[in-house]
Design a protein around this motif. Structure first.
Motif, PDB file in Angstrom:
ATOM      1  N   PRO A   6       0.809  -1.228   0.000  1.00 34.79           N
ATOM      2  CA  PRO A   6       0.000   0.000   0.000  1.00 34.79           C
ATOM      3  C   PRO A   6       0.839   1.273   0.000  1.00 34.79           C
ATOM      4  O   PRO A   6       0.487   2.248  -0.670  1.00 34.79           O
ATOM      5  N   LEU A   7       1.957   1.263   0.720  1.00 32.43           N
ATOM      6  CA  LEU A   7       2.833   2.430   0.714  1.00 32.43           C
ATOM      7  C   LEU A   7       3.384   2.671  -0.682  1.00 32.43           C
ATOM      8  O   LEU A   7       3.361   3.793  -1.193  1.00 32.43           O
ATOM      9  N   GLU A   8       3.868   1.615  -1.297  1.00 30.67           N
ATOM     10  CA  GLU A   8       4.449   1.732  -2.640  1.00 30.67           C
ATOM     11  C   GLU A   8       3.419   2.240  -3.646  1.00 30.67           C
ATOM     12  O   GLU A   8       3.694   3.146  -4.429  1.00 30.67           O
ATOM     13  N   GLN A   9       2.227   1.673  -3.601  1.00 29.21           N
ATOM     14  CA  GLN A   9       1.187   2.054  -4.562  1.00 29.21           C
ATOM     15  C   GLN A   9       0.701   3.485  -4.352  1.00 29.21           C
ATOM     16  O   GLN A   9       0.513   4.225  -5.311  1.00 29.21           O
ATOM     17  N   SER A  10       0.522   3.876  -3.109  1.00 33.81           N
ATOM     18  CA  SER A  10      -0.051   5.197  -2.860  1.00 33.81           C
ATOM     19  C   SER A  10       0.938   6.335  -3.092  1.00 33.81           C
ATOM     20  O   SER A  10       0.527   7.477  -3.278  1.00 33.81           O
ATOM     21  N   PHE A  11       2.231   6.035  -3.092  1.00 36.09           N
ATOM     22  CA  PHE A  11       3.237   7.074  -3.298  1.00 36.09           C
ATOM     23  C   PHE A  11       3.943   6.939  -4.649  1.00 36.09           C
ATOM     24  O   PHE A  11       5.047   7.457  -4.829  1.00 36.09           O
ATOM     25  N   GLN A  12       3.313   6.271  -5.625  1.00 33.45           N
ATOM     26  CA  GLN A  12       3.928   6.093  -6.946  1.00 33.45           C
ATOM     27  C   GLN A  12       4.300   7.401  -7.612  1.00 33.45           C
ATOM     28  O   GLN A  12       5.325   7.495  -8.276  1.00 33.45           O
ATOM     29  N   ALA A  13       3.472   8.415  -7.439  1.00 31.04           N
ATOM     30  CA  ALA A  13       3.709   9.699  -8.104  1.00 31.04           C
ATOM     31  C   ALA A  13       4.452  10.686  -7.210  1.00 31.04           C
ATOM     32  O   ALA A  13       4.552  11.866  -7.543  1.00 31.04           O
ATOM     33  N   ALA A  14       4.992  10.208  -6.108  1.00 29.84           N
ATOM     34  CA  ALA A  14       5.682  11.090  -5.160  1.00 29.84           C
ATOM     35  C   ALA A  14       7.029  11.537  -5.714  1.00 29.84           C
ATOM     36  O   ALA A  14       7.572  10.952  -6.648  1.00 29.84           O
ATOM     37  N   ALA A  15       7.570  12.572  -5.096  1.00 26.33           N
ATOM     38  CA  ALA A  15       8.891  13.088  -5.466  1.00 26.33           C
ATOM     39  C   ALA A  15       9.957  12.022  -5.182  1.00 26.33           C
ATOM     40  O   ALA A  15       9.772  11.172  -4.318  1.00 26.33           O
ATOM     41  N   PRO A  16      11.064  12.074  -5.901  1.00 28.65           N
ATOM     42  CA  PRO A  16      12.124  11.064  -5.724  1.00 28.65           C
ATOM     43  C   PRO A  16      12.622  10.931  -4.282  1.00 28.65           C
ATOM     44  O   PRO A  16      12.866   9.818  -3.819  1.00 28.65           O
ATOM     45  N   GLU A  17      12.734  12.051  -3.565  1.00 30.17           N
ATOM     46  CA  GLU A  17      13.211  11.948  -2.189  1.00 30.17           C
ATOM     47  C   GLU A  17      12.206  11.226  -1.295  1.00 30.17           C
ATOM     48  O   GLU A  17      12.582  10.498  -0.377  1.00 30.17           O
ATOM     49  N   ALA A  18      10.915  11.403  -1.575  1.00 34.21           N
ATOM     50  CA  ALA A  18       9.887  10.677  -0.817  1.00 34.21           C
ATOM     51  C   ALA A  18       9.946   9.192  -1.140  1.00 34.21           C
ATOM     52  O   ALA A  18       9.819   8.350  -0.253  1.00 34.21           O
ATOM     53  N   LYS A  19      10.157   8.878  -2.400  1.00 36.50           N
ATOM     54  CA  LYS A  19      10.266   7.467  -2.795  1.00 36.50           C
ATOM     55  C   LYS A  19      11.477   6.810  -2.139  1.00 36.50           C
ATOM     56  O   LYS A  19      11.412   5.653  -1.709  1.00 36.50           O
ATOM     57  N   GLN A  20      12.579   7.531  -2.034  1.00 35.35           N
ATOM     58  CA  GLN A  20      13.770   6.987  -1.384  1.00 35.35           C
ATOM     59  C   GLN A  20      13.509   6.744   0.099  1.00 35.35           C
ATOM     60  O   GLN A  20      13.895   5.723   0.650  1.00 35.35           O
ATOM     61  N   ALA A  21      12.837   7.698   0.734  1.00 37.17           N
ATOM     62  CA  ALA A  21      12.499   7.532   2.147  1.00 37.17           C
ATOM     63  C   ALA A  21      11.589   6.326   2.337  1.00 37.17           C
ATOM     64  O   ALA A  21      11.757   5.547   3.280  1.00 37.17           O
ATOM     65  N   LEU A  22      10.639   6.135   1.433  1.00 36.76           N
ATOM     66  CA  LEU A  22       9.736   4.987   1.522  1.00 36.76           C
ATOM     67  C   LEU A  22      10.471   3.671   1.311  1.00 36.76           C
ATOM     68  O   LEU A  22      10.143   2.666   1.937  1.00 36.76           O
ATOM     69  N   ALA A  23      11.465   3.673   0.435  1.00 37.50           N
ATOM     70  CA  ALA A  23      12.280   2.473   0.247  1.00 37.50           C
ATOM     71  C   ALA A  23      12.994   2.121   1.552  1.00 37.50           C
ATOM     72  O   ALA A  23      13.079   0.945   1.930  1.00 37.50           O
ATOM     73  N   ILE A  41      10.020   7.422   7.915  1.00 38.60           N
ATOM     74  CA  ILE A  41       8.799   7.951   7.290  1.00 38.60           C
ATOM     75  C   ILE A  41       8.601   9.431   7.599  1.00 38.60           C
ATOM     76  O   ILE A  41       7.868  10.124   6.904  1.00 38.60           O
ATOM     77  N   GLU A  42       9.285   9.938   8.601  1.00 39.62           N
ATOM     78  CA  GLU A  42       9.095  11.335   9.017  1.00 39.62           C
ATOM     79  C   GLU A  42       9.252  12.339   7.871  1.00 39.62           C
ATOM     80  O   GLU A  42       8.402  13.226   7.709  1.00 39.62           O
ATOM     81  N   PRO A  43      10.312  12.243   7.031  1.00 40.51           N
ATOM     82  CA  PRO A  43      10.424  13.219   5.932  1.00 40.51           C
ATOM     83  C   PRO A  43       9.286  13.132   4.917  1.00 40.51           C
ATOM     84  O   PRO A  43       8.955  14.124   4.264  1.00 40.51           O
ATOM     85  N   VAL A  44       8.685  11.974   4.808  1.00 43.50           N
ATOM     86  CA  VAL A  44       7.561  11.805   3.875  1.00 43.50           C
ATOM     87  C   VAL A  44       6.340  12.528   4.408  1.00 43.50           C
ATOM     88  O   VAL A  44       5.560  13.101   3.649  1.00 43.50           O
ATOM     89  N   LEU A  45       6.175  12.539   5.704  1.00 45.12           N
ATOM     90  CA  LEU A  45       4.987  13.135   6.318  1.00 45.12           C
ATOM     91  C   LEU A  45       5.122  14.627   6.577  1.00 45.12           C
ATOM     92  O   LEU A  45       4.136  15.345   6.563  1.00 45.12           O
ATOM     93  N   ALA A  46       6.325  15.094   6.799  1.00 47.38           N
ATOM     94  CA  ALA A  46       6.556  16.488   7.188  1.00 47.38           C
ATOM     95  C   ALA A  46       6.187  17.462   6.073  1.00 47.38           C
ATOM     96  O   ALA A  46       6.761  17.426   4.992  1.00 47.38           O
ATOM     97  N   GLY A  47       5.228  18.300   6.355  1.00 42.26           N
ATOM     98  CA  GLY A  47       4.877  19.382   5.444  1.00 42.26           C
ATOM     99  C   GLY A  47       4.196  18.965   4.153  1.00 42.26           C
ATOM    100  O   GLY A  47       4.137  19.741   3.212  1.00 42.26           O
ATOM    101  N   ARG A  48       3.667  17.759   4.111  1.00 44.74           N
ATOM    102  CA  ARG A  48       3.003  17.296   2.881  1.00 44.74           C
ATOM    103  C   ARG A  48       1.510  17.130   3.134  1.00 44.74           C
ATOM    104  O   ARG A  48       1.093  16.722   4.203  1.00 44.74           O
ATOM    105  N   ASN A  49       0.750  17.433   2.102  1.00 47.66           N
ATOM    106  CA  ASN A  49      -0.679  17.143   2.129  1.00 47.66           C
ATOM    107  C   ASN A  49      -0.853  15.756   1.523  1.00 47.66           C
ATOM    108  O   ASN A  49      -0.677  15.574   0.324  1.00 47.66           O
TER     109      ASN A  49
END
Length: 69
Positions: A6-23, A41-49
């Motif tokens: 679910p994390l991988e699928q929901s963040f497919q269109a995320a910025a590269p740095e978010a994808k790296q953090a998710l990896a 996961i903190e950088p993925v959540l910080a300041g994002r809608n």
């Protein structure tokens, strides 16, 4: 419970740095390093809608962590 897909699928269109953090999150979950997964996961959540799908996936990740500890 495995939140990796679910994390991988929901963040497919995320910025590269978010994808790296998710990896990093996924690697830590698989290794059983739950504290590190939560830190990663903190950088993925910080300041994002997040979308509803992304919020659900992150919620699943925290449920996985809670069940493991």
């Amino acid at each position: 419970m495995d939140a990796s897909r679910p994390l991988e699928q929901s963040f497919q269109a995320a910025a590269p740095e978010a994808k790296q953090a998710l990896a990093n999150v996924q690697a830590n979950l698989k290794a059983g390093s739950y504290v590190e997964a939560c830190r990663a996961i903190e950088p993925v959540l910080a300041g994002r809608n997040l979308t509803t799908e992304q919020r659900r996936a992150v919620g699943l990740m925290f449920q996985q962590v809670n069940q493991a500890i």
